[in-house]
Write an enzyme that holds these catalytic residues in place. Structure first.
Site, PDB file in Angstrom:
ATOM      1  N   CYS A 105      13.207  -7.992  -3.234  1.00 40.50           N
ATOM      2  CA  CYS A 105      12.563  -6.938  -2.683  1.00 40.50           C
ATOM      3  C   CYS A 105      12.544  -7.339  -1.068  1.00 40.50           C
ATOM      4  CB  CYS A 105      11.188  -6.937  -3.077  1.00 40.50           C
ATOM      5  SG  CYS A 105      10.233  -5.545  -2.243  1.00 40.50           S
ATOM      6  N   HIS A 147      11.717   0.471  -9.420  1.00 36.71           N
ATOM      7  CA  HIS A 147      11.317  -0.467  -8.550  1.00 36.71           C
ATOM      8  C   HIS A 147      10.716   0.064  -7.453  1.00 36.71           C
ATOM      9  CE1 HIS A 147      11.719  -4.514  -6.141  1.00 36.71           C
ATOM     10  NE2 HIS A 147      11.785  -3.641  -5.152  1.00 36.71           N
ATOM     11  N   GLU A 148      11.333   1.189  -6.755  1.00 40.70           N
ATOM     12  CA  GLU A 148      10.821   1.850  -5.665  1.00 40.70           C
ATOM     13  C   GLU A 148       9.621   2.576  -6.051  1.00 40.70           C
ATOM     14  OE1 GLU A 148      11.888   0.848  -2.842  1.00 40.70           O
ATOM     15  OE2 GLU A 148      13.564  -0.139  -3.662  1.00 40.70           O
ATOM     16  N   HIS A 151       6.419   0.720  -5.876  1.00 42.72           N
ATOM     17  CA  HIS A 151       5.978   0.730  -4.473  1.00 42.72           C
ATOM     18  C   HIS A 151       4.974   1.676  -3.989  1.00 42.72           C
ATOM     19  CE1 HIS A 151       7.982  -2.957  -2.649  1.00 42.72           C
ATOM     20  NE2 HIS A 151       9.154  -2.359  -3.072  1.00 42.72           N
TER      21      HIS A 151
END
Length: 195
Positions: A105, A147-148, A151
């Site tokens: 990351c 993954h994003e 966030h």
């Protein structure tokens, strides 16, 4: 313009992002700057919280994976054309086997760990012109999107690793928070001046 990437420990990385409307100030410029920032850091995805904005926006570009010789030409082509901005995204369904892959990351430089994620997702999102899309993604693209997406939900990949591994990287995470870790791109460290 290259934006500073927010480092581990900054509270903005733990906030659930707010939906945005088409009149969000300078949105096209922000999306452009996020792509530029991501490319400058050799990333394949970047979420708005990573540039200090607690909103539901992230960008991906899968081209760096498209030269994998183990993939079929169709898979390579799919990755070559997967450059997108996702606004107000919601994962509707996660399906398939959980599979592990070594992730990193940009907000957590020099830390990589294996993370298990679903192989296929169905997502609803808006594009830069606020057209609504419902799309199925699989493989590496689904992984990067998850993954994003994490966030914009206030979740980091380090939250998804085993307790023992968390203990092993504790010092590295502390070093990031204290600004003692070097990255090859501009960072903003919480409580310190970025470099």
């Amino acid at each position: 313009m290259i934006l500073p990437i927010v480092g581990y420990g900054d509270p903005v990385l733990r906030k659930v992002g707010e939906d945005i409307a088409a009149d969000y100030p300078n949105l096209k410029e922000l999306i452009f700057n996020m792509f530029v920032t991501m490319y400058n850091a050799y990333g394949i995805g970047l979420a708005a919280p990573q540039v200090g904005l607690p909103i539901r926006l992230f960008v991906i570009d899968m081209v760096p994976f498209s030269d994998d010789e183990d993939m079929s030409p169709e898979e390579q082509q799919k990755l070559k054309t997967c450059k997108k901005a996702f606004i107000n995204a919601k994962i509707l369904k996660e399906e398939g086997e959980l599979w592990s892959f070594n992730e990193g990351c940009l907000s957590i430089p020099n830390v990589r760990e294996d993370v298990s994620r679903h192989e296929r997702i169905t997502m609803q999102y808006q594009d830069e012109d606020f057209n609504v899309h419902t799309e199925v993604f699989d493989g590496l693209t689904a992984r990067v999107i998850q993954h994003e997406y994490d966030h914009i939900e206030g979740i980091l990949f380090t939250d998804k690793i085993a307790s023992l591994k968390k203990q092993l990287i504790k010092k590295k995470l502390q070093n990031i928070m204290e600004g003692k870790t070097k990255a090859d791109y501009k960072m903003r460290i919480f409580g310190k001046k970025g470099r």
